[in-house]
Design an enzyme around this catalytic site. Structure first.
Site, short mmCIF file in Angstrom:
data_model
loop_
_atom_site.label_atom_id
_atom_site.label_comp_id
_atom_site.label_asym_id
_atom_site.label_seq_id
_atom_site.Cartn_x
_atom_site.Cartn_y
_atom_site.Cartn_z
NE ARG A 27 -3.24 -0.02 3.02
CZ ARG A 27 -4.56 0.14 2.94
NH1 ARG A 27 -5.30 -0.85 2.51
NH2 ARG A 27 -5.13 1.25 3.30
CD1 TRP A 77 2.72 6.57 1.71
CD2 TRP A 77 1.28 8.26 2.00
NE1 TRP A 77 2.70 7.31 0.56
CE2 TRP A 77 1.83 8.36 0.70
CE3 TRP A 77 0.36 9.21 2.39
CZ2 TRP A 77 1.48 9.36 -0.20
CZ3 TRP A 77 0.01 10.22 1.50
CH2 TRP A 77 0.57 10.28 0.22
N GLY A 104 -5.77 7.92 8.31
CA GLY A 104 -6.65 9.07 8.07
C GLY A 104 -6.01 10.34 8.61
CD GLU A 485 -3.65 2.91 -17.08
OE1 GLU A 485 -4.01 4.02 -16.64
OE2 GLU A 485 -3.27 1.98 -16.35
CE LYS A 608 -3.34 -1.85 -6.06
NZ LYS A 608 -3.17 -1.63 -7.52
O1 M6R Z 1 -8.41 2.16 -6.15
P1 M6R Z 1 -8.73 3.16 -7.19
O2 M6R Z 1 -9.03 2.55 -8.52
O3 M6R Z 1 -9.81 4.12 -6.79
O4 M6R Z 1 -7.40 4.01 -7.36
C1 M6R Z 1 -7.33 5.11 -8.20
C2 M6R Z 1 -5.89 5.52 -8.45
O5 M6R Z 1 -5.27 5.86 -7.25
C3 M6R Z 1 -5.10 4.40 -9.14
O6 M6R Z 1 -5.67 3.99 -10.33
C4 M6R Z 1 -3.66 4.88 -9.41
O7 M6R Z 1 -3.67 5.88 -10.39
C5 M6R Z 1 -2.76 3.71 -9.82
N1 M6R Z 1 -1.51 3.80 -9.13
C6 M6R Z 1 -2.43 3.69 -11.25
O8 M6R Z 1 -1.59 2.62 -11.57
#
Ligand code: M6R
Length: 613
Positions: A27, A77, A104, A485, A608
């Protein structure tokens, strides 16, 4: 983002906590810590260390050095205060008897800190979390038990929090509290668990409850008692989690990202095959009535990062299939706009984790405006899934690498299936075309296997270009969305600067960036625009740029006459090509990052699941 693990049982807690934390490393974090109750003489044993978890684990001999069967652990983090031992969690009260782990942000921590300092409480960290430890202790002054004190504390704190709290005075229990940050309760045999992510406890139990906002829980080795926001006892449903433990392990691969790229054909099979029956789309437990679908005036997609890019492809495809206006907005922007969203709008929320705070905030804003919420989510039981009117799961299995791959492809597949389903209801697409797309859909996993089997070719191109300073992705229509992407994948894991442009925009300014040595990844899978793609390639080449092109097998030879290199994907229905085209872009980013010696699964500064704004 931060991770929480808690354990109450009969086994030695520290090794379990450290193992759980290791499952949350993906994460993203910068420091780690544990607090374990080690008996009356030692009280709470708190150990924290900046850096990778192995530093902490090394200090504690893998946990063997810490006695005790009740404890909490955390990977931090940094938000408030730099990564350091002092700022790591658990944060401890003045007496050392209360330890708190927190995901949080406590928004009013400044005011609370001033209040506590006024009471003579010394602070030892720069974190917002420390106020919680002191405040709980403050509220125990009249002899209140830990749960009562936590309840009082909750009435004073504002913000988002998942909290795990342990007290040396009541050492047989853990307190858990949740608001706007996920927290899961696990039920074992003679033990219970707390985790911010199910992967942390999957080795020990598959029986779990998902805490809702405003709820608290008391964990003991005999069970878990949950409470609502008024601290009234409630019963929580216990779910059986069906994710395979192996799916969250590397299984012989060097990186999770590579494993997850290679898992895509199988993930697509899981997401798509059960949803195509007798030549039509079948969506499980689908609650949107035909009347409702016919009443829609527009669709609004909200998401962040790669999920947003799925929405960008979705806009092109859904508008084509449904002839309804589709808008795509970043989750982080939605609530600060004045979006045209009401009860005649279907809001599609896309999220792998189901916990992205910005996306969740957009969901709530859309609901407030009267829209129906349909979410496309990977993590079962996640906050976004639970707050939506309708959920379509992607069934991609656990995705561990920070850079999303199989979640992207399955989200896109599910969005396409949703469009096909709605197009039947609306009669907005000829039935033969819909059936043709569905027929092609069934061949996708095999075609994707073929794309992945050509990985050595992509590796070769990565070896040619991995040290370029800047890479530009260009394309039109879905190829532009695909380029977004591809560009994000490259920059997030290899730290190479990259941008994606709609090809037609080059001449409006960005072509000034193209010079000798620039690499342009030209996406030309959209065959009706193939000639335009070729013209753009010529423009780039004539300014000294190198072009790596992506197109379908039927046009690869033609493209190879001009581009420096060509990657070919099998031909398929135009709407489905992004599902194949994304794989070489993922592989290119992966190999480039590998050759640059980057930490592929845990890129710097990234997490993550982004649970802060
Ligand atoms: O869990 P989510 O799909 O909501 O996350 C959204 C973005 O944080 C996520 O797609 C991020 O851009 C990735 N690291 C891309 O590889």
């Amino acid at each position: 983002m931060c991770g929480i693990v808690g354990y109450v049982g009969k086994e030695q807690a520290a090794p379990i906590l450290l193992d759980g934390l290791s499952r949350l490393e993906y994460r993203g974090y910068d420091s780690a810590g544990v607090a374990v109750y080690s008996g009356r003489d030692q009280g709470l044993n708190v150990h924290k260390a900046k850096g990778r978890l192995k530093v902490l684990s090394g200090l504690l001999d893998g946990g063997a050095a810490v006695e005790g069967t009740v404890g909490v652990g955390h990977t931090r983090w940094a938000t408030h205060g730099a990564p350091s031992d002092e700022n790591s969690h658990p944060q401890v009260s003045r007496s050392g008897k209360i330890a708190v782990v927190h995901n949080g942000i406590i928004e009013n921590y400044g005011e609370l800190k001033a209040f506590l300092q006024g009471q003579g409480v010394p602070f030892t960290s720069e974190t917002d979390t420390e106020v919680v430890a002191h405040l709980v202790e403050y509220f125990q002054k009249d002899g209140a038990d830990i749960l009562t004190a936590v309840g009082r504390c909750l009435r004073r704190i504002e913000g988002a929090y998942a909290l795990g709290i342990i007290s040396a005075d009541e050492p047989d229990r853990l307190i858990a509290v949740r608001k706007d940050s996920p927290l899961i309760l696990g039920y074992g045999d003679g033990c219970t668990f707390l985790a911010s992510d199910i992967t942390a406890i999957l080795r020990h139990t598959r029986r779990a409850s998902y805490m809702d906002d405003g709820e608290a829980a008391v964990l003991t080795r005999d069970g878990i008692q949950c409470y609502d926001h008024l601290m009234q006892p409630i019963e929580k449903e216990i779910c059986q989690v069906d994710w395979e433990i192996d799916a969250a392990e590397k299984g012989g691969y060097e990186h999770f990202m590579f494993k997850e790229i290679m898992e895509q054909p199988e993930a697509l099979r899981r997401a798509v095959f059960p949803r195509i029956r007798n030549g039509e789309v079948f969506l499980e437990d689908f609650a949107l009535s035909d009347e409702y679908i016919k009443s829609l005036r527009n669709i609004h997609i909200v998401a962040c990062g790669s999920s947003y890019h799925v929405g960008m492809v979705g806009k092109y495809n859904l508008e084509k299939m449904l002839r309804l206006p589709v808008e795509v907005t970043l989750g982080s922007e939605f609530r600060y706009m004045d979006p045209i969203v009401d009860e005649k709008t279907l809001v599609i929320v896309i999220s792998q984790s189901g916990e992205t705070l910005d996306t969740m905030a957009a969901l709530r804003e859309a609901r407030r405006r009267g829209a129906s919420i349909l979410s496309i989510v990977n993590v079962v039981g996640s906050s976004i899934a639970r707050e939506s009117d309708q959920v379509l799961y992607t069934w991609a299995g656990p995705e561990i690498a920070v850079a999303t791959t199989k979640a992207y492809t399955t989200q896109l597949a599910v969005l396409d299936l949703l469009g096909l389903y709605m197009s039947r209801v609306l009669g907005s697409m000829p039935a033969e075309e819909r059936r043709a797309v569905l027929e092609d859909f069934k061949t996708l996993p095999e075609k994707l296997e073929k794309v992945l089997s050509c990985k050595d070719g992509v590796q070769y191109y990565a070896s040619q270009y991995f040290n370029r300073d800047s890479v530009f992705y260009i394309g039109r229509n879905v190829d532009y969305a695909l380029g977004l992407e591809g560009s994000l994948k490259l920059k997030e894991i290899s730290y190479v600067h990259s941008e994606a442009y709609a090809s037609g925009e080059l001449k409006h300014g960005t072509i000034s960036l193209i010079e000798e040595g620039s690499l342009v990844v030209a996406l030309g899978t959209c065959l009706r625009l193939f000639d335009k793609a070729m013209s753009n390639i010529v423009e780039v080449k004539s300014r000294g740029g190198d072009v790596l092109a992506l197109t379908t097998e039927s046009r690869a030879a033609e493209m190879a006459k001009t581009a420096n290199g060509v990657i070919a994907i099998p031909d398929a229905h135009p709407m489905l090509l992004p599902l194949l085209g994304v794989a070489p872009l993922q592989l290119f980013a992966y190999y480039a990052a590998l050759m640059r010696g980057c930490d592929i699964d845990k890129p710097r500064n990234l997490a993550k699941s982004v649970t802060v704004e």
